[in-house]
Design an enzyme around this catalytic site. Structure first.
Site, PDB file in Angstrom:
ATOM      1  N   CYS A 114       0.809  -1.104   0.176  1.00 37.24           N
ATOM      2  CA  CYS A 114       0.120   0.121  -0.059  1.00 37.24           C
ATOM      3  C   CYS A 114       0.670   1.503  -0.060  1.00 37.24           C
ATOM      4  O   CYS A 114       0.312   2.376  -0.323  1.00 37.24           O
ATOM      5  CB  CYS A 114      -0.785  -0.041   1.311  1.00 37.24           C
ATOM      6  SG  CYS A 114      -2.306  -1.296   1.196  1.00 37.24           S
ATOM      7  N   HIS A 249      -3.220   7.473   2.681  1.00 35.88           N
ATOM      8  CA  HIS A 249      -3.618   5.965   2.130  1.00 35.88           C
ATOM      9  C   HIS A 249      -4.970   5.585   2.725  1.00 35.88           C
ATOM     10  O   HIS A 249      -5.195   5.795   3.818  1.00 35.88           O
ATOM     11  CB  HIS A 249      -2.643   5.099   2.359  1.00 35.88           C
ATOM     12  CG  HIS A 249      -2.898   3.666   2.096  1.00 35.88           C
ATOM     13  ND1 HIS A 249      -3.551   3.346   1.166  1.00 35.88           N
ATOM     14  CD2 HIS A 249      -2.991   2.372   2.648  1.00 35.88           C
ATOM     15  CE1 HIS A 249      -3.928   2.055   0.898  1.00 35.88           C
ATOM     16  NE2 HIS A 249      -3.527   1.583   2.346  1.00 35.88           N
ATOM     17  N   ASN A 279     -10.146   0.210   0.048  1.00 35.92           N
ATOM     18  CA  ASN A 279      -8.502   0.145   0.194  1.00 35.92           C
ATOM     19  C   ASN A 279      -7.762  -0.416  -1.263  1.00 35.92           C
ATOM     20  O   ASN A 279      -7.941  -1.355  -1.640  1.00 35.92           O
ATOM     21  CB  ASN A 279      -7.935  -0.367   1.102  1.00 35.92           C
ATOM     22  CG  ASN A 279      -6.443  -0.463   1.261  1.00 35.92           C
ATOM     23  OD1 ASN A 279      -5.851  -0.165   0.414  1.00 35.92           O
ATOM     24  ND2 ASN A 279      -5.905  -1.063   2.401  1.00 35.92           N
TER      25      ASN A 279
HETATM   26  N1  ACO Z   1     -17.737  -8.476   9.917  1.00 38.24           N
HETATM   27  C1  ACO Z   1     -18.242  -8.799  11.078  1.00 38.24           C
HETATM   28  N2  ACO Z   1     -17.343  -9.011  12.200  1.00 38.24           N
HETATM   29  C2  ACO Z   1     -16.243  -9.128  11.917  1.00 38.24           C
HETATM   30  C3  ACO Z   1     -15.419  -9.106  10.366  1.00 38.24           C
HETATM   31  C4  ACO Z   1     -16.474  -8.517   9.544  1.00 38.24           C
HETATM   32  N3  ACO Z   1     -16.147  -8.412   8.185  1.00 38.24           N
HETATM   33  N4  ACO Z   1     -14.279  -9.043  10.397  1.00 38.24           N
HETATM   34  C5  ACO Z   1     -13.662  -9.415  11.759  1.00 38.24           C
HETATM   35  N5  ACO Z   1     -14.984  -9.563  12.355  1.00 38.24           N
HETATM   36  C6  ACO Z   1     -14.703 -10.104  13.826  1.00 38.24           C
HETATM   37  C7  ACO Z   1     -13.662 -10.787  14.314  1.00 38.24           C
HETATM   38  O1  ACO Z   1     -13.760 -12.214  14.098  1.00 38.24           O
HETATM   39  C8  ACO Z   1     -13.538 -10.351  15.829  1.00 38.24           C
HETATM   40  O2  ACO Z   1     -14.612 -11.233  16.584  1.00 38.24           O
HETATM   41  P1  ACO Z   1     -14.353 -11.761  18.046  1.00 38.24           P
HETATM   42  O3  ACO Z   1     -14.340 -10.459  18.763  1.00 38.24           O
HETATM   43  O4  ACO Z   1     -15.506 -12.642  18.199  1.00 38.24           O
HETATM   44  O5  ACO Z   1     -13.045 -12.478  17.852  1.00 38.24           O
HETATM   45  C9  ACO Z   1     -14.196  -9.041  16.091  1.00 38.24           C
HETATM   46  O6  ACO Z   1     -15.067  -8.631  14.700  1.00 38.24           O
HETATM   47  C10 ACO Z   1     -13.076  -7.990  16.267  1.00 38.24           C
HETATM   48  O7  ACO Z   1     -12.071  -8.125  15.059  1.00 38.24           O
HETATM   49  P2  ACO Z   1     -10.829  -7.047  15.058  1.00 38.24           P
HETATM   50  O8  ACO Z   1      -9.888  -7.970  13.665  1.00 38.24           O
HETATM   51  O9  ACO Z   1     -10.122  -6.921  16.168  1.00 38.24           O
HETATM   52  O10 ACO Z   1     -11.706  -5.875  14.423  1.00 38.24           O
HETATM   53  P3  ACO Z   1     -10.904  -4.431  14.207  1.00 38.24           P
HETATM   54  O11 ACO Z   1     -11.753  -3.419  15.021  1.00 38.24           O
HETATM   55  O12 ACO Z   1      -9.356  -4.351  14.466  1.00 38.24           O
HETATM   56  O13 ACO Z   1     -11.022  -3.968  12.631  1.00 38.24           O
HETATM   57  C11 ACO Z   1     -10.275  -4.009  10.555  1.00 38.24           C
HETATM   58  C12 ACO Z   1     -10.750  -4.822  11.513  1.00 38.24           C
HETATM   59  C13 ACO Z   1     -11.140  -3.043   9.926  1.00 38.24           C
HETATM   60  C14 ACO Z   1      -9.313  -5.127   9.519  1.00 38.24           C
HETATM   61  C15 ACO Z   1      -9.090  -2.941  11.059  1.00 38.24           C
HETATM   62  O14 ACO Z   1      -8.126  -3.997  12.075  1.00 38.24           O
HETATM   63  C16 ACO Z   1      -8.133  -2.529  10.436  1.00 38.24           C
HETATM   64  O15 ACO Z   1      -8.450  -1.665   9.535  1.00 38.24           O
HETATM   65  N6  ACO Z   1      -6.878  -2.717  10.224  1.00 38.24           N
HETATM   66  C17 ACO Z   1      -5.668  -2.069   9.474  1.00 38.24           C
HETATM   67  C18 ACO Z   1      -5.581  -2.716   7.867  1.00 38.24           C
HETATM   68  C19 ACO Z   1      -4.554  -1.753   7.308  1.00 38.24           C
HETATM   69  O16 ACO Z   1      -4.320  -0.509   7.512  1.00 38.24           O
HETATM   70  N7  ACO Z   1      -3.761  -2.651   6.407  1.00 38.24           N
HETATM   71  C20 ACO Z   1      -2.691  -1.858   5.968  1.00 38.24           C
HETATM   72  C21 ACO Z   1      -2.894  -1.636   4.494  1.00 38.24           C
HETATM   73  S1  ACO Z   1      -3.314  -3.009   3.562  1.00 38.24           S
HETATM   74  C22 ACO Z   1      -1.846  -3.407   2.762  1.00 38.24           C
HETATM   75  O17 ACO Z   1      -0.615  -3.307   2.644  1.00 38.24           O
HETATM   76  C23 ACO Z   1      -1.920  -4.390   1.464  1.00 38.24           C
END
Ligand code: ACO
Length: 322
Positions: A114, A249, A279
């Site tokens: 990214c 980003h 993204n």
């Molecule tokens: N729908 C419903 N529930 C979900 C989903 C979904 N799509 N995805 C995960 N959950 C659940 C999980 O299973 C978890 O359940 P549990 O508590 O029962 O175990 C709960 O939701 C919380 O999961 P987290 O992963 O802790 O959720 P978080 O608040 O961190 O959000 C997200 C997830 C949106 C992916 C976030 O962590 C994020 O944006 N991370 C950064 C991504 C990023 O910047 N990537 C870098 C660039 S990408 C690249 O370089 C290719």
């Protein structure tokens, strides 16, 4: 004589198909409200079956070339940032060169997930400042939808397809003020996309899809982007208040809000495309920049901070006087 790299044209392309959160929630266990609250995304664009990173790059590139009133033959260098190249080789840069029918230039790809377009801007700036190149085309183009596991709700909600472009020209007027790029390969396990064709015995079961431990990536991203803001401002001896626009980003609204807060910026000064694009990896910063240039929010003379964070981990910034 020292040259600046001045942006003389921008372009962007988004595929036609819109895929909404509602549509995704029909195939995996998620909901529009969960996705929107956690990420800020409502829909993303999905490339058609005949589209590729180079076909999307071509459309964005042609827009940037037209906006820069440039004869394609004047371009010395094409740098394409992509993690989803049409082919392992030739590079997407060479395929784009073929599409643009430019004979006498150098073309190559860079891969920094990214952060790719920031890395490409940084390389382009070095070529221009050193006098080696006068006109450089920088592209970020991605078909994330083909490396997303559409049964994995942790990742399939996040990504979209598209291409962004900027055309840089050597100039004695100010342009790119500084770029700062970094990598830390220790974090492979938190975010990676395997290449099944190059698999070893140990990892041959892995499919070629994005794997991400989102929550852990999130925490590192927030801290790291805070540090890159400080580094960029210090290197330019500049105060937060002198930055007119943040073009981040587009990974997650909450990550972007944390960076804006660090800059004491209102969200009105942040260019956001996440809601309807998701993204788009290396394309996202240049797509957002193009949008704000074309709708005239970003005006000549404005100071614009572009920043990104991605797999590797990689991260970086480009501070531009537009
Ligand atoms: N729908 C419903 N529930 C979900 C989903 C979904 N799509 N995805 C995960 N959950 C659940 C999980 O299973 C978890 O359940 P549990 O508590 O029962 O175990 C709960 O939701 C919380 O999961 P987290 O992963 O802790 O959720 P978080 O608040 O961190 O959000 C997200 C997830 C949106 C992916 C976030 O962590 C994020 O944006 N991370 C950064 C991504 C990023 O910047 N990537 C870098 C660039 S990408 C690249 O370089 C290719």
């Amino acid at each position: 004589m020292t040259f600046y790299s001045r942006v003389i044209g921008t372009g962007g392309y988004l595929p036609e198909e819109v895929r909404t959160n509602e549509q995704i929630s029909q195939t995996v266990d998620t909901s529009d409200s969960w996705i929107y609250e956690r990420t800020g995304i409502k829909s993303r664009r999905i490339a058609g079956p005949n589209e590729t990173a180079s076909s999307m790059a071509e459309i964005a590139a042609r827009q940037a070339i037209e906006a820069g009133a440039c004869d394609p033959e004047e371009i010395d260098l094409i740098i394409v940032a992509t993690g989803t190249p049409d082919r392992i080789y030739p590079s997407t840069g060479c395929l784009l060169q073929q599409r643009l029918r430019i004979k006498n230039c150098v073309a190559f790809d860079i891969q920094a997930a990214c952060s790719g377009s920031i890395f490409a801007l940084s390389i382009a700036d070095q070529y221009i400042k050193s006098g080696i190149a006068k006109k450089v085309l920088v592209i970020g183009s991605e078909i994330c939808s083909r490396v997303v596991d559409w049964t994995d709700r942790g990742t399939c909600i996040l990504f979209g397809d598209g291409a962004g472009a900027v055309l840089l020209s050597a100039s004695d007027e100010m342009g790119i003020l500084s770029t700062h790029i970094h990598s830390d390969g220790e974090y492979e396990s938190l975010l990676y996309c395997p290449n099944p064709q190059a698999a070893t015995e140990a990892n041959k079961q892995e499919a070629g899809y994005i794997n991400m431990r989102g929550n852990e990536v999130f925490k590192v991203a927030v801290n790291t982007l805070g540090r890159i803001v400080d580094e960029t401002l210090a290197a330019n001896n500049m105060d937060k208040s002198e930055v007119d626009w943040l073009v981040p980003h587009q990974a997650n609204t909450r990550i972007i809000e944390a960076t804006a807060k660090k800059l004491k910026m209102s969200m009105d000064q942040v260019v956001m495309t996440l809601e309807n694009q998701g993204n788009t990896s290396s394309a996202s910063v240049l797509l957002a920049f193009n949008e704000a240039v074309r709708d005239k929010r970003i005006q000549r003379g404005h100071v614009v901070l572009l920043e990104a964070f991605g797999a590797g981990f990689t991260w970086g910034s480009a501070l531009i006087k537009y």
